[in-house]
Design a protein around this motif. Structure first.
Motif, short mmCIF file in Angstrom:
data_model
loop_
_atom_site.label_atom_id
_atom_site.label_comp_id
_atom_site.label_asym_id
_atom_site.label_seq_id
_atom_site.Cartn_x
_atom_site.Cartn_y
_atom_site.Cartn_z
N ALA A 99 4.61 -8.61 -30.48
CA ALA A 99 5.87 -7.91 -30.22
C ALA A 99 5.81 -7.18 -28.88
N TRP A 100 4.63 -6.68 -28.54
CA TRP A 100 4.46 -6.02 -27.24
C TRP A 100 4.38 -7.05 -26.11
N ARG A 101 3.59 -8.11 -26.36
CA ARG A 101 3.27 -9.06 -25.28
C ARG A 101 4.54 -9.69 -24.67
N ALA A 333 -3.54 8.83 -27.27
CA ALA A 333 -4.39 8.69 -28.47
C ALA A 333 -4.39 7.23 -28.92
N ARG A 334 -5.51 6.82 -29.48
CA ARG A 334 -5.66 5.44 -29.94
C ARG A 334 -6.31 5.42 -31.32
N ASN A 335 -5.97 4.40 -32.10
CA ASN A 335 -6.70 4.15 -33.34
C ASN A 335 -7.86 3.22 -33.03
N VAL A 400 -0.67 -0.21 -18.80
CA VAL A 400 -0.37 0.77 -17.74
C VAL A 400 1.15 0.94 -17.64
N CYS A 401 1.57 2.10 -17.21
CA CYS A 401 3.00 2.40 -17.12
C CYS A 401 3.74 1.32 -16.33
N VAL A 402 4.75 0.73 -16.95
CA VAL A 402 5.47 -0.34 -16.27
C VAL A 402 6.43 0.25 -15.22
C1 HEM Z 1 5.68 10.30 -13.28
C2 HEM Z 1 6.29 9.53 -14.15
C3 HEM Z 1 5.62 8.78 -15.27
C4 HEM Z 1 4.40 8.99 -15.87
C5 HEM Z 1 3.38 10.07 -15.55
C6 HEM Z 1 4.24 7.95 -16.86
C7 HEM Z 1 3.12 7.82 -17.66
C8 HEM Z 1 2.89 6.75 -18.51
C9 HEM Z 1 1.66 6.52 -19.23
C10 HEM Z 1 0.43 7.42 -19.19
C11 HEM Z 1 1.79 5.37 -19.92
C12 HEM Z 1 0.72 4.69 -20.78
C13 HEM Z 1 0.78 5.15 -22.20
C14 HEM Z 1 -0.38 4.63 -23.05
O1 HEM Z 1 -1.25 3.89 -22.57
O2 HEM Z 1 -0.45 5.01 -24.24
C15 HEM Z 1 3.14 4.88 -19.69
C16 HEM Z 1 3.67 3.74 -20.23
C17 HEM Z 1 4.96 3.33 -20.05
N1 HEM Z 1 5.90 3.89 -19.18
FE1 HEM Z 1 5.61 5.45 -17.97
N2 HEM Z 1 5.36 7.16 -16.88
C18 HEM Z 1 6.22 7.62 -15.91
C19 HEM Z 1 7.45 7.09 -15.58
C20 HEM Z 1 8.03 6.00 -16.19
C21 HEM Z 1 9.32 5.46 -15.86
C22 HEM Z 1 10.22 5.97 -14.74
C23 HEM Z 1 9.56 4.43 -16.73
C24 HEM Z 1 10.74 3.50 -16.83
C25 HEM Z 1 11.90 3.69 -16.25
C26 HEM Z 1 8.39 4.33 -17.59
C27 HEM Z 1 8.24 3.40 -18.60
C28 HEM Z 1 7.06 3.19 -19.30
C29 HEM Z 1 6.91 2.14 -20.30
C30 HEM Z 1 7.98 1.15 -20.76
C31 HEM Z 1 5.59 2.22 -20.76
C32 HEM Z 1 4.94 1.34 -21.82
C33 HEM Z 1 4.25 0.16 -21.17
C34 HEM Z 1 3.52 -0.73 -22.17
O3 HEM Z 1 3.05 -0.24 -23.18
O4 HEM Z 1 3.41 -1.92 -21.86
N3 HEM Z 1 7.49 5.29 -17.23
N4 HEM Z 1 3.78 5.73 -18.81
#
Ligand code: HEM
Length: 458
Positions: A99-101, A333-335, A400-402
């Motif tokens: 679902a994530w992939r 956090a992770r399981n 990593v944050c997309v």
């Molecule tokens: C300074 C701004 C931001 C920070 C510090 C940040 C931080 C993060 C972090 C730490 C994660 C990883 C979470 C994990 O591994 O558990 C993440 C994932 C994600 N972020 Fe960001 N984020 C920011 C901005 C954004 C923006 C602007 C968007 C979209 C418009 C966004 C969308 C996402 C999405 C969709 C994920 C999940 C990716 C995945 O699991 O494949 N983030 N973010």
């Protein structure tokens, strides 16, 4: 006496002994940072038991294993996911496995540098509006509110091409209500209490979630009805998003949940990065002058654009260092699925891993004078010679944050425009203290003195 060079910006004093369950419960509601003991800033791993066995991991090699090399063994913790799921369903952020992939494959191209650059003019226009509001602020402003309003402006523009179908005021009130209720970690979740025991916060947040969903769904429906193609914004890119492997496209629910996540998470985190950057610059005038000189040399009087950013490396260093000291997402956090070894310690199925990014970024083993502000740490040479897993504001590995490109671009455009035009100074009174629930906020907001500067000569 401490001199300018020794000065440390606001921090909390970590507890010197592990907290009891009751104290942890209180800290989880009030400030999650207070759960991280002092020893976590000095040792690579700290383990304990709070009904379940847990480990706090702040070692770069172990983090690489969790985020990358053995990533399938460490799904996102139900605690974090549960806080978000009512609002964002099984969207990219909250889903696992297949679902994530497919969602990741479909969404990643949406945030490719080319698309993000195409959205930059809307960021520039927002920076201009934010500067105008500050000019009228009468010498003092609450910068967290200002930055939230600026980044919300950006996301409304780029996600929904304006606010015609969208009452931004109502929506942002609903977000606030959501963060105040479901956004606070429930210890019931940390302790893995079963789902059928109701979380009071989730119930309280239902109204807010309903409002947000209704509004985003209406905006999506309005766009779908538009006969003449799209508006060339984030929503359009998402409407056309497709998994390149299977050809699968987003259903209306997938779209709703993902757009909802972008709006809520994307603007709050970026506003925090900006607010903390401004506080740090206000507290360190030497760095503020340097970043201003750089920005004015490139911009003169105009607002920053995407094309300007490469010529302002120090600006980016400031934001990177601000996100080291105040990572907007300060704890993950992770399981654990199967037995593994991290830092020589056996990690068992059912254990919980806390990844306290805040403590990693201020760790005494990895950083010299970890609590001081020094953008020099992010000069190219220093970054290249350092382990990538020591600075993780956006996480790492496949999850990593997309939106990192998008976030950095808007943060740089807004900060450059503001420092080129205003001088920021601290005001009298106590400093804001970093307080974490879902994100790392200044507890009392961010009041600063704001002085407009004379126009730059080029
Ligand atoms: C300074 C701004 C931001 C920070 C510090 C940040 C931080 C993060 C972090 C730490 C994660 C990883 C979470 C994990 O591994 O558990 C993440 C994932 C994600 N972020 Fe960001 N984020 C920011 C901005 C954004 C923006 C602007 C968007 C979209 C418009 C966004 C969308 C996402 C999405 C969709 C994920 C999940 C990716 C995945 O699991 O494949 N983030 N973010």
């Amino acid at each position: 006496m401490t001199g300018v060079a020794d000065f440390e910006p606001p921090n909390i004093s970590p507890p010197t002994r592990p907290l009891s369950i009751l104290q942890s419960l209180r800290a989880a509601r009030h400030n999650v940072l207070e759960i991280i003991p002092d020893v976590a800033y000095r040792q690579p791993i700290v383990s304990g038991r709070m009904i379940v066995r847990f480990h706090m991991v702040q070692d770069p090699a172990a983090l690489r294993r969790v985020f990358l090399d053995n990533v399938d063994n460490y799904p996102k913790s139900e605690v974090m996911v549960r806080m978000l799921r009512p609002a964002v369903g099984d969207s990219l952020f909250t889903s696992e496995g297949d679902a994530w992939r497919w969602q990741r494959r479909a969404v990643a191209p949406v945030f490719a540098q080319r698309n993000v650059s195409a959205l930059a003019p809307m960021m520039t226009a927002t920076a201009e509006r934010a500067a105008e509001r500050l000019r009228q602020s009468g010498g003092r402003a609450e910068l967290l509110g200002e930055m939230l309003s600026a980044t919300f402006d950006v996301i409304c523009e780029v996600a929904l091409s304006g606010r015609e179908h969208f009452d931004a005021e109502t929506y942002s009130r609903a977000i606030l209500r959501y963060f105040e209720t479901a956004g606070k970690a429930s210890l019931l979740d940390f302790l893995q209490v079963p789902d059928w025991i109701p979380r009071p916060e989730a119930l309280l947040s239902l109204g807010a979630v309903g409002t947000m969903h209704r509004m985003v769904a209406q905006a999506i429906a309005a766009r779908r009805r538009q006969a003449s193609g799209g508006a060339d914004d984030l929503l359009d890119y998402m409407l056309n998003a497709e998994d390149p492997v299977t050809g699968r496209r987003m259903s209306s629910t997938d779209l709703l949940h993902n757009m909802q996540f972008f709006i809520v998470a994307g603007h709050e985190t970026t506003a925090l990065a900006l607010s903390w950057s401004l506080l740090l610059l206000a507290l360190h005038p030497k760095h503020q002058n340097r970043v201003r000189k750089e920005a004015r040399a490139v911009l003169g009087d105009r607002a920053a654009t995407a094309e300007d950013l490469e010529a302002m490396p120090y600006l980016k260093q400031v934001i990177d260092e601000a996100m080291r000291l105040y990572p907007p997402v300060g704890m993950l956090a992770r399981n654990v699925r199967e037995i593994d070894i991290l830092c020589g310690r056996r990690i068992l199925p059912g254990d919980v891993l806390f990844l306290p990014i805040y403590a990693l970024h201020r760790h005494h083993l990895w950083w010299e004078h970890p609590n001081r502000f020094d953008p020099g740490r992010f000069a190219l040479k220093a970054v290249r010679s350092r382990d990538r897993y020591l600075h993780l504001p956006f996480g790492a590995g496949p999850r990593v944050c997309v939106g990192a490109n998008f976030a950095m671009m808007q943060a740089q455009i807004i900060l450059a425009t503001l420092v080129a035009r205003f001088r920021f100074d601290p005001v009298r009174g106590p400093m804001p203290v970093p307080t974490m629930s879902m994100t790392l906020r200044p507890d009392t907001g961010m009041r600063l003195a704001v002085r407009p500067l004379r126009r730059a000569r080029r």
